[in-house]
Design an enzyme around this catalytic site. Sequence first.
Site, PDB file in Angstrom:
ATOM      1  N   SER A 622       0.826  -1.213   0.000  1.00  0.00           N
ATOM      2  CA  SER A 622       0.000   0.000   0.000  1.00  0.00           C
ATOM      3  C   SER A 622       0.856   1.257   0.000  1.00  0.00           C
ATOM      4  CB  SER A 622      -0.937  -0.006   1.216  1.00  0.00           C
ATOM      5  OG  SER A 622      -1.936  -0.993   1.092  1.00  0.00           O
ATOM      6  N   ASN A 825      -6.460  -7.684  -2.038  1.00  0.00           N
ATOM      7  CA  ASN A 825      -5.942  -8.098  -0.740  1.00  0.00           C
ATOM      8  C   ASN A 825      -4.865  -7.215  -0.132  1.00  0.00           C
ATOM      9  OD1 ASN A 825      -7.524 -10.534  -0.663  1.00  0.00           O
ATOM     10  ND2 ASN A 825      -6.126 -11.414  -2.168  1.00  0.00           N
ATOM     11  N   TYR A 826      -4.118  -6.457  -0.938  1.00  0.00           N
ATOM     12  CA  TYR A 826      -2.939  -5.780  -0.406  1.00  0.00           C
ATOM     13  C   TYR A 826      -2.953  -4.262  -0.553  1.00  0.00           C
ATOM     14  CZ  TYR A 826      -0.952 -10.432  -0.046  1.00  0.00           C
ATOM     15  OH  TYR A 826      -0.732 -11.743   0.292  1.00  0.00           O
ATOM     16  N   LEU A 827      -3.775  -3.715  -1.412  1.00  0.00           N
ATOM     17  CA  LEU A 827      -3.821  -2.270  -1.604  1.00  0.00           C
ATOM     18  C   LEU A 827      -5.027  -1.697  -0.880  1.00  0.00           C
ATOM     19  CD1 LEU A 827      -2.988  -2.031  -5.421  1.00  0.00           C
ATOM     20  CD2 LEU A 827      -1.422  -1.927  -3.471  1.00  0.00           C
TER      21      LEU A 827
END
Length: 867
Positions: A622, A825-827
Amino acid sequence: MSTDSGPLSDNDSTMGNGAGVNGHANGFGNGSHLPMSEDEEMPLSQTVPPRRNLKRKKSSYAESSGEDDIPLASSPSKSASAAVAMPGAVAATTVPSSKVKSKRLSTKKEESEDDDYLKKPQKKKPARKKTKKEESSDDDVPIAATKPSARKRKAELESDPESSDEDKPIVKKAPAKKAALKKAKKEEDVEQSVPKPNGKAKMKVKDEGEEEGKGKGKKKRKKEEEEQEEVYRWWDADANGDGSVKWQTLEHNGVIFPPPYDPLPPHVKMKYNGKEVSLPLESEEVAGFYGALIESDHAKDAVFNKNFFNDWKDILKKHPPLDGIKITTFEKCDFRPMFDYFESEKAKKKALSASEKKELKKAKDEMELKYTTCLLDGRKEKVGNFRVEPPGLFRGRGEHPKKGSLKLRVRPEDITLNIGKDSPIPVPNMPGKWKSIQHDNTVTWLATWTENINQSHKYVFLAAGSSLKGQSDMMKFEKARELKNYVDRIRANYSGDLRSKVMAERQRATAMYFIDKLALRAGNEKGEDEADTVGCCSLRCEHVTLESPNHIIFDFLGKDSIRYYNRVAVDAQIFKNIRIFKENKEDDDSLFDRVTTASLNKHLNSEMKGLTAKVFRTYNASATFQRLLDETDLEGATLQEKLNAYNKANRLVAILCNHQRSVPKTHDQSMEKMRQKYKGLKYDRMKLRRGLFSMDSKYKKVDKYQEDESDLDDDWIVEYEEQLKSKEIEKAEKKFAKENEKLTEDDLQPQPDSVLEARIQHIEEEFKTLAKERGKTTVAVKGNKTPEKLMESIDKLTDRIKSFKLQMVDRDEGKEVALGTSKINYLDPRITASWCKIHDVPIEKLFSKTLQVKFPWAMEVDNEWKF
């Protein structure tokens, strides 16, 4: 044991690929297995240094860890697939070590000159905050019954007036004072009420796709009624207490089981050694699973074939052929009759009329309707995966050792339900009784069972847009965002431990360096029958090669057997540590033999409450994404240029996280279609230009109307015009058939064929005119168009051509990178929402309807928000 004395001698060789596998009697030749992609993240297929096969040595330890630390992988292959080079952690997420000092430096003796950079003045350490324990975001595991404290939050911002209720979870109206809604009128476009402080909002949006007075009023009213349902704005409400109790009441209808096996017609039989075999239903069903795949890549794989045949023989022992034929050799089996039958059935289904397909879908939806929602604390919430997977053959990912094994049919006796104490027990839609019923309000799953292949637990959760899943997602990203207050101190600490005299501390610090800088997953130990995929803590010596003076080459299979290949320059101390860790070890020994995922996460939790290796990965992804977007100058950029800039940043993060995929099989075909469409747009512009010149030749001297169609040669133009003519005739025929169908329904006389013939004749005449105009610089203009109208059309088409060319570039550059995984899932979704508002980009250009439903809480941030 290794006896090499040189600093690089313990692992300087490259690794080789495994051998290919044989096909079988159905005509498949030799060749390595190419697994069918079932999601975006499959290995790349590009050339990389060769690998060598080494036998697996089981580690002497096996510690379990929390659900955040489960290795995201499942296959042991060493297939030849490659990854692009990884850039490592980016500058935005890394504080130069020269600016921070380890809190442990005062107690550790320096071992090399590399310590000098730690002697500089220390930045002020951020105070440790008391943090709430992170709720798991994994979709496949239940939310634990530990007591994670939920944050009591109010929404920071007002609701986005552009959002729509249909993008949010369907919920039951809660008792609260409501804002009145005006009656919708056909002339009104949008009518929206202001959200009330009680956390509820109403919204009603006109469907722009529906035309006035076209008989769609009923459908429109139904849609508007659905949109008027109130949405439970959990992000405006208080959180669920201390986090131990997730709900007070829960009522649902269980899961829906697949239909029973439908036997094949009597004339459809597999053959063994050239003879037809009469199989009982149980054996026929399993044979059909394989028969449907004989022309897929799975049927060309030796492991897949071996596992299928072994499991099928077990079924045949219990249910032998009715005619007494003994099936003992796989190569003598011929499943072609089954395959042909299945293909014919697919063709019949595809040939159904639109109305027939609609009726079938309607019947299916009605049957499933009651399973799609549940009542959670009196609110209607959508259920996620309410369908039980049908029996079949396990596909696996990559080179999973159990691919081809038989997945047994799941029955009610296998399933445990979780419902409220006073809720009625649902009745299964197939004969049988539930395994057990429980009333655990500290977990969020509705049903669970254990599948027979890997003995993994399957769960039914609420849908992605539900309040519980939304809270879990938001807490996950808030935990990652909180890390930025601690990351300087944590990095200083592990930098100091890189020279620790305690080997466990030095290994742990080195592992943390890789997790932080390269975004590696933590990884866990695996059993011999599991996929040989690894993460940072489970790396073996064979996976890491030293290359003097300061490069390390990583080569291993990560999550889903996706190959991670990366050559990176590292600090001298890291290089020295890896050399030390590899001394006196064989290739299949653990590199970090003093570190486990559990011990690493325990240490991280002492640095920041709730911190795990997975949080580092989310934070780095992120933070990198935010930096890349902020660095891009989009002043005066077009919409497509903005989208390309966003996707480029997303790609770089996906590469950092090793979110790769094989080039789609249809990529070349798709790109060719785009190239033809691009030329077609230029053809249209050419015709408009020449029409303008026929009105006034002075425009030939205007720069922006100069020739720009050099790639349109005469042969291509002839072929393209023929294609256009065929499409126009086909369109006329379909329109004629539809008109006659409507006349017949209204009991009117259909049009004679002469009407269609006249239309086709008109089309033929138009294209004859086009043929005469080929090569001319001036052409006739249809209609009463003025030069101004033509210039306006040319300008619009020029912008469209530029935008489409950018789309082509974006599509081709992203062919080997899976953008969806990092985005989901990650940002942090608030980064995207804020960026869209800053640059006036419609959120639907970047977030699908599914993602908008998944992240409603993120849509309301303003353009000042930063990760």
